[in-house]
Design a protein around this motif. Structure first.
Motif, PDB file in Angstrom:
ATOM      1  N   ALA A  29       2.402   1.701  -3.471  1.00  0.00           N
ATOM      2  CA  ALA A  29       1.386   2.097  -4.453  1.00  0.00           C
ATOM      3  C   ALA A  29       0.928   3.534  -4.240  1.00  0.00           C
ATOM      4  CB  ALA A  29       0.198   1.138  -4.389  1.00  0.00           C
ATOM      5  N   ASP A  30       0.692   3.920  -2.987  1.00  0.00           N
ATOM      6  CA  ASP A  30       0.243   5.278  -2.697  1.00  0.00           C
ATOM      7  C   ASP A  30       1.299   6.303  -3.085  1.00  0.00           C
ATOM      8  OD1 ASP A  30      -2.118   4.296  -1.731  1.00  0.00           O
ATOM      9  OD2 ASP A  30      -1.644   4.607   0.390  1.00  0.00           O
ATOM     10  N   GLN A  31       2.559   6.025  -2.738  1.00  0.00           N
ATOM     11  CA  GLN A  31       3.615   6.981  -3.059  1.00  0.00           C
ATOM     12  C   GLN A  31       3.829   7.096  -4.561  1.00  0.00           C
ATOM     13  OE1 GLN A  31       5.254   9.080  -0.898  1.00  0.00           O
ATOM     14  NE2 GLN A  31       5.944   9.991  -2.806  1.00  0.00           N
ATOM     15  N   ALA A  32       3.657   5.990  -5.279  1.00  0.00           N
ATOM     16  CA  ALA A  32       3.849   6.012  -6.733  1.00  0.00           C
ATOM     17  C   ALA A  32       2.845   6.916  -7.435  1.00  0.00           C
ATOM     18  CB  ALA A  32       3.774   4.599  -7.299  1.00  0.00           C
ATOM     19  N   THR A  33       1.714   7.187  -6.797  1.00  0.00           N
ATOM     20  CA  THR A  33       0.733   8.101  -7.392  1.00  0.00           C
ATOM     21  C   THR A  33       1.085   9.568  -7.134  1.00  0.00           C
ATOM     22  OG1 THR A  33      -0.722   8.187  -5.447  1.00  0.00           O
ATOM     23  CG2 THR A  33      -1.062   6.375  -7.004  1.00  0.00           C
ATOM     24  N   LYS A  34       2.110   9.821  -6.300  1.00  0.00           N
ATOM     25  CA  LYS A  34       2.485  11.193  -5.945  1.00  0.00           C
ATOM     26  C   LYS A  34       3.824  11.567  -6.559  1.00  0.00           C
ATOM     27  CE  LYS A  34       0.142  10.525  -1.506  1.00  0.00           C
ATOM     28  NZ  LYS A  34       0.338  10.390  -0.035  1.00  0.00           N
ATOM     29  N   VAL A  38       7.868   9.658  -7.434  1.00  0.00           N
ATOM     30  CA  VAL A  38       8.795   8.532  -7.375  1.00  0.00           C
ATOM     31  C   VAL A  38      10.236   9.035  -7.264  1.00  0.00           C
ATOM     32  CG1 VAL A  38       9.731   6.539  -8.628  1.00  0.00           C
ATOM     33  CG2 VAL A  38       7.265   6.952  -8.593  1.00  0.00           C
ATOM     34  N   LEU A  61       9.912   7.083  -3.122  1.00  0.00           N
ATOM     35  CA  LEU A  61       9.340   5.731  -3.121  1.00  0.00           C
ATOM     36  C   LEU A  61      10.020   4.867  -2.061  1.00  0.00           C
ATOM     37  CD1 LEU A  61       7.212   4.079  -4.799  1.00  0.00           C
ATOM     38  CD2 LEU A  61       9.175   3.087  -5.980  1.00  0.00           C
ATOM     39  N   THR A  98       0.824  -1.210   0.000  1.00  0.00           N
ATOM     40  CA  THR A  98       0.000   0.000   0.000  1.00  0.00           C
ATOM     41  C   THR A  98       0.856   1.257   0.000  1.00  0.00           C
ATOM     42  OG1 THR A  98      -1.808  -1.130   1.146  1.00  0.00           O
ATOM     43  CG2 THR A  98      -1.759   1.275   1.276  1.00  0.00           C
TER      44      THR A  98
END
Length: 375
Positions: free
Chosen positions: A51-56, A58, A267, A48
């Protein structure tokens, strides 16, 4: 490139302390990516966070910082319990390279390191690594390194002098097979370096982040080093390392002295925060300590076992003859992943999420393999 030899398996997926190969065969993983996968495989908290950080974000480069980078540095210093500064890297080798360069900023060059110690494969880290088979093909290496027997207080006292920049030690030797120093060894190293104005640098790449049942392996000795290097378990499988400079040692590297492109990226730091949070929330330090004792007690009476060493979930098993490679291969065929770290020595570094039932099953597999393995 053929740097690792033929791979034993093609692993495809994992869950907790179990992995499956491309043919669907299941294995119990008591190596954890060599002490890396502290939360096992596919842990929801880590998945999680990534995945969450990858949307903000990297990657942002080292011209900037990010909230997770700052928070992780503060968390690490909090676990050390001291003021200081942190340089983030992508691996333990890189953390040790940063620390090696940091020691040169003292104005001295002499390093005292331990025989059978392992600090990495780059040219600088290799200069501190004892094993001749690793070192000799790449000599000459950075010089002025003196090796002393690990755990020998007299040899250490004789080697450390007013020309010494730093003493670098593992709080427990991992690559050598979970070799624990005698009581008072790290405390003596601390006293000697303080007396001679040298840095005490502890390599916690394998032993850090809860592996021994403490956040760092040295903490059982009641000391505080000047430099601490960590990696492996810090990201739970996402590449990250850190060179922690305590007190004045944290200011030795100044702008232009060192750098990294990917070190401390958002990330990796978000993953590391998730690892630390989960270890705390799920009381995995206590679990590592308790389950480690259970495993050490269980294997101590098995056939061919000469000695058992280690703390927490870093365990060495000494055998009475040079059958470690055969035991490794037969264990793998029986569905158990472990490590032959020497001709007569095995190493276990399982995930902290290993259950008691899984630990008992692993011991049963190992017992059957040892019973069937001839001298």
């Amino acid at each position: 490139m053929n740097t690792f030899g033929p791979p034993k398996l093609v692993l495809e997926r994992g869950d907790g302390a179990r992995v499956w190969d491309a043919d669907g065969n299941e294995y119990l993983d008591l190596l954890g990516g060599i002490a890396v996968n502290v939360l096992g495989h596919n842990h929801p908290a880590l998945v999680t966070a990534i995945a969450d950080q990858a949307t903000k974000l990297v990657h942002v480069s080292n011209f900037f910082t990010t909230p997770s980078q700052v928070e992780l540095a503060e968390r690490l210093l909090g676990l050390v319990g001291a003021e200081g500064q942190v340089f983030f890297t992508n691996s333990g080798t890189e953390a040790n390279e940063a620390a090696f360069k940091l020691t040169r900023r003292t104005g001295r060059t002499k390093i005292v390191a331990a025989r059978d110690g392992f600090h990495g494969r780059s040219m600088g880290a290799l200069a501190l690594t004892w094993k001749p088979a690793y070192r000799e093909p790449f000599e000459p290496l950075p010089g002025d390194v003196e090796f002393v027997p690990y755990g020998d207080l007299d040899a250490l006292a004789a080697a450390v002098d007013d020309e010494t920049a730093a003493v670098v030690l593992e709080s427990m030797q991992g690559e050598a097979g979970a070799i624990v120093p005698p009581d008072g060894y790290l405390a003596t190293a601390r006293s000697l370096t303080t007396e001679h104005g040298a840095l005490l640098w502890l390599d916690e790449v394998q032993t850090g982040v809860g592996r021994t049942g403490d956040w760092f392996g040295y903490q059982a000795s009641g000391i505080t080093p000047d430099v601490i290097t960590v990696a492996k378990g810090l990201g739970g499988g996402v590449p990250i390392g850190a060179c922690i400079g305590v007190g004045a040692a944290g200011s030795l590297l100044q702008p232009g002295n060192h750098g990294t492109t990917f070190g401390g990226n958002p990330l990796a730091t978000a993953a590391a925060l998730a690892v630390l949070d989960t270890i705390e929330k799920d009381a995995l330090l206590d679990h590592a300590a308790t389950l480690g004792r259970r495993l050490r007690d269980a294997v101590s009476g098995l056939p061919h076992v000469r000695d058992v060493s280690g703390r927490g979930l870093l365990i060495g098993i000494g055998l009475d003859t040079e059958i470690a490679a055969a035991v490794h291969d037969r264990s793998l065929a029986a569905g158990l992943i472990l490590n032959a770290c020497g001709p007569a020595r095995l190493r276990l570094a399982p995930p902290f999420v290993l259950t008691e039932e899984q630990a008992d099953r692993a011991v049963a597999i190992l017992a059957a393999v040892l019973k069937e393995t001839p001298l």
